[in-house]
Every structure is written in structure tokens, then in C-alpha cells.
Design a protein around this motif. Structure first.
Motif, mmCIF file in Angstrom:
data_model
loop_
_atom_site.group_PDB
_atom_site.id
_atom_site.type_symbol
_atom_site.label_atom_id
_atom_site.label_comp_id
_atom_site.label_asym_id
_atom_site.label_seq_id
_atom_site.Cartn_x
_atom_site.Cartn_y
_atom_site.Cartn_z
ATOM 1 N N ILE A 158 0.765 -1.140 -0.055
ATOM 2 C CA ILE A 158 -0.163 -0.007 0.086
ATOM 3 C C ILE A 158 0.847 1.294 -0.063
ATOM 4 N N LEU A 159 2.061 1.316 0.853
ATOM 5 C CA LEU A 159 2.872 2.352 0.900
ATOM 6 C C LEU A 159 3.545 2.792 -0.437
ATOM 7 N N ASP A 160 3.961 1.599 -1.223
ATOM 8 C CA ASP A 160 4.370 1.596 -2.567
ATOM 9 C C ASP A 160 3.528 2.095 -3.530
ATOM 10 N N THR A 161 2.178 1.987 -3.412
ATOM 11 C CA THR A 161 1.341 2.446 -4.098
ATOM 12 C C THR A 161 0.989 3.912 -4.068
ATOM 13 N N LEU A 162 1.144 4.294 -2.731
ATOM 14 C CA LEU A 162 0.815 5.641 -2.111
ATOM 15 C C LEU A 162 2.209 6.361 -3.055
ATOM 16 N N ALA A 163 3.410 5.913 -2.710
ATOM 17 C CA ALA A 163 4.459 6.763 -3.185
ATOM 18 C C ALA A 163 4.381 6.893 -4.786
ATOM 19 N N ALA A 164 3.793 5.810 -5.574
ATOM 20 C CA ALA A 164 3.546 6.011 -6.903
ATOM 21 C C ALA A 164 2.385 7.038 -7.345
ATOM 22 N N ALA A 165 1.432 7.000 -6.332
ATOM 23 C CA ALA A 165 0.444 8.193 -6.497
ATOM 24 C C ALA A 165 1.166 9.543 -6.339
ATOM 25 N N TYR A 166 1.902 9.834 -5.234
ATOM 26 C CA TYR A 166 2.370 10.896 -5.164
ATOM 27 C C TYR A 166 3.198 11.407 -6.148
ATOM 28 N N ALA A 167 4.078 10.438 -6.641
ATOM 29 C CA ALA A 167 4.718 10.847 -7.765
ATOM 30 C C ALA A 167 4.055 11.159 -8.961
ATOM 31 N N GLU A 168 3.004 10.412 -9.164
ATOM 32 C CA GLU A 168 2.057 10.979 -10.434
ATOM 33 C C GLU A 168 1.408 12.473 -10.287
ATOM 34 N N LYS A 193 12.501 -9.538 -3.274
ATOM 35 C CA LYS A 193 12.144 -9.019 -4.674
ATOM 36 C C LYS A 193 11.378 -7.604 -4.480
ATOM 37 N N ASN A 194 10.603 -7.482 -3.509
ATOM 38 C CA ASN A 194 9.912 -6.259 -3.233
ATOM 39 C C ASN A 194 11.064 -5.113 -2.884
ATOM 40 N N VAL A 195 12.053 -5.351 -2.211
ATOM 41 C CA VAL A 195 12.761 -4.359 -1.641
ATOM 42 C C VAL A 195 13.749 -3.882 -2.968
ATOM 43 N N ASP A 196 14.138 -4.751 -3.735
ATOM 44 C CA ASP A 196 14.814 -4.509 -5.089
ATOM 45 C C ASP A 196 13.897 -3.357 -6.042
ATOM 46 N N ARG A 197 12.707 -4.032 -6.132
ATOM 47 C CA ARG A 197 11.681 -3.213 -7.068
ATOM 48 C C ARG A 197 11.523 -1.804 -6.432
ATOM 49 N N PHE A 198 11.200 -1.811 -5.037
ATOM 50 C CA PHE A 198 11.013 -0.607 -4.404
ATOM 51 C C PHE A 198 12.186 0.666 -4.487
ATOM 52 N N ARG A 199 13.346 -0.026 -4.524
ATOM 53 C CA ARG A 199 14.601 0.724 -4.429
ATOM 54 C C ARG A 199 14.669 1.386 -5.894
ATOM 55 N N ALA A 200 14.401 0.769 -7.156
ATOM 56 C CA ALA A 200 14.474 1.140 -8.438
ATOM 57 C C ALA A 200 13.449 2.258 -8.538
ATOM 58 N N TYR A 205 11.908 8.650 -8.077
ATOM 59 C CA TYR A 205 11.311 9.843 -7.271
ATOM 60 C C TYR A 205 12.313 10.633 -6.960
ATOM 61 N N ARG A 206 13.680 10.197 -6.609
ATOM 62 C CA ARG A 206 14.393 11.142 -6.236
ATOM 63 C C ARG A 206 15.171 12.074 -7.468
ATOM 64 N N ALA A 207 14.763 11.359 -8.637
ATOM 65 C CA ALA A 207 15.135 12.203 -9.665
ATOM 66 C C ALA A 207 13.864 12.919 -10.136
ATOM 67 N N HIS A 208 12.765 13.101 -9.344
ATOM 68 C CA HIS A 208 11.549 13.710 -9.708
ATOM 69 C C HIS A 208 10.962 13.297 -11.191
ATOM 70 N N LYS A 209 10.972 11.806 -11.128
ATOM 71 C CA LYS A 209 10.453 11.222 -12.269
ATOM 72 C C LYS A 209 9.154 10.327 -11.705
ATOM 73 N N PRO A 210 8.002 10.119 -12.273
ATOM 74 C CA PRO A 210 6.960 9.299 -11.838
ATOM 75 C C PRO A 210 7.376 7.885 -12.254
ATOM 76 N N PHE A 211 6.668 6.906 -11.571
ATOM 77 C CA PHE A 211 7.050 5.323 -12.037
ATOM 78 C C PHE A 211 5.302 4.922 -12.855
ATOM 79 N N HIS A 212 5.904 4.563 -14.206
ATOM 80 C CA HIS A 212 4.798 4.068 -15.020
ATOM 81 C C HIS A 212 5.228 2.462 -15.467
ATOM 82 N N LEU A 213 4.300 1.620 -15.431
ATOM 83 C CA LEU A 213 4.205 0.370 -15.825
ATOM 84 C C LEU A 213 4.927 0.416 -17.318
ATOM 85 N N ASP A 214 5.495 -0.553 -17.918
ATOM 86 C CA ASP A 214 6.226 -0.881 -19.377
ATOM 87 C C ASP A 214 4.910 -1.192 -20.159
#
Length: 214
Positions: A158-168, A193-200, A205-214
């Protein structure tokens, strides 16, 4: 073993094949379970549980189009069944029929405003879909924040999704903070696996870019 013993005695009603299929799937013998569900439906094509569980089993094997046929048939006869509707929404999402999926998630929220899966499902689509036509930062943030508030305990996904929402929404500092929390929770739970995915995602987000699926 009991359903198998009955199979040797006489032609069986659909319920016996359904029960055997359910037991086999629970043992991880999914292909055998699918065969029993299919036999139940050969005998009784309208068997609600056989259609629903067959759809879920087929979906687990990646047979999404077939899964939807059975899930939707089950849902048409029992529209109040939450589990079936949830799997219809999930399968439609995997088929990239996301607006149809959102319709089902909204119905789940109408029945239960605290349905975390439904909140998360819509928020994830609205925050991360590759097609901007399906994205909506405002709705994504509102539902992801609500899911965080209603969750009985902190949840990494849920926090990962919240992060993606804030970035969007362009709220990158908040996105990085939420993602950092997701990483810590996932690390504590041993979810490598989640740790690696969240780190990417955090690097985006640190580069001020949103995360979108491919």
C-alpha cells in the motif's frame, strides 16, 4: 480420498467433482483440480462454485481469457459474491481491460467502503498505467491515502502504491518518503524482490520522475 472412493461407486453429481477439484488445487495439484472442475461443469454447467474456482485456477496458470469466461458466468448468477468479483477485477486488470476492472472495484467499494484491495487496485491503475488516458493522480492519491489510513497495520505494498500516486501528482518528496517506508517494511518481512523493486522506484522519485508500468 473420500471423493475418489465415491467416484468408483456410481456416476457422481457435480458437487463431488467440485469438492475433489477444490482439494486438489489446495494441495497444489492445479492441473488435476482444473480437470475436476471442468467435469463438474460438464455435468452441471451452471454450478456457481465450480465456475468461480475454475476461473481462479485458470487465471493462476495464465489462461486469462478462459478464466474470465468462467468468472463472469459465476458472477452473473451471484453478483453479490465478493471473492468472484474481486477475481474478475484482477483478471481484467491483467488483460489490460482496466476501465472494466475499475467498474468492478467500485462495486466492491460500494459494498464495503473499507475494501483495501479495491482501493489499492484503482489507485495502482490510476498512478502507474502506461497510457495517460487511464491515469488520474488525484484519484490515485485519494484512494491510496485512504487505504493507508484504513489498513490495520503498515503495509509495504500500500505504501508503494501511495508513493507512485504521490509521484504521479508531482509530490516527489512525499513519494520518496512513502517509498522509503515501504522498503523498510519489505526488508523487515524478508521480501527481497519487493525491496529491489521499491529501490528502483525510489531512484525515479529522487530524480523527480513518476513510475509507470512498461
Amino acid at each position: 480420498q473420500h471423493p475418489r472412493a465415491e467416484l468408483r461407486l456410481a456416476p457422481l453429481p457435480a458437487a463431488i467433482h467440485y469438492n475433489l477439484g477444490f482439494a486438489l488445487v489446495n494441495q497444489g495439484r492445479v492441473d488435476e483440480g482444473i480437470a475436476e472442475y471442468e467435469e463438474a461443469l460438464r455435468i452441471e454447467p451452471s454450478h456457481f462454485r465450480a465456475n468461480s474456482k475454475l476461473g481462479i485456477a485458470l487465471g493462476s496458470k495464465g489462461r486469462l481469457a478462459e478464466a474470465l469466461v468462467h468468472l463472469e458466468k459465476a458472477l452473473s448468477s451471484h453478483p453479490e459474491d465478493v471473492e468472484t468479483r474481486r477475481w474478475v477485477a484482477v483478471t481484467l486488470t491483467l488483460e489490460n481491460r482496466v476501465e472494466e476492472a475499475i467498474v468492478h472495484y467500485r462495486k466492491l467499494l460500494q459494498a464495503d467502503p473499507d475494501d483495501l484491495d479495491a482501493m489499492h487496485g484503482i489507485a495502482w491503475i490510476r498512478a502507474t498505467h502506461p497510457d495517460p488516458a487511464h491515469r488520474d493522480a488525484q484519484e490515485a492519491v485519494a484512494l491510496a491515502e485512504r487505504a493507508r489510513e484504513r489498513s490495520p497495520k503498515p503495509d509495504a505494498v500500500i505504501l508503494d502504491t501511495l508513493a507512485a500516486a504521490y509521484a504521479e501528482a508531482g509530490r516527489f518528496d512525499e513519494a520518496a518518503a512513502a517509498c522509503g517506508q515501504a522498503i523498510e517494511l519489505a526488508r523487515g518481512a524478508g521480501q527481497v524482490k519487493n525491496v529491489d523493486r521499491f529501490r528502483a522506484q525510489l531512484e525515479l522519485y529522487r530524480a523527480h520522475k513518476p513510475f509507470h508500468l512498461d
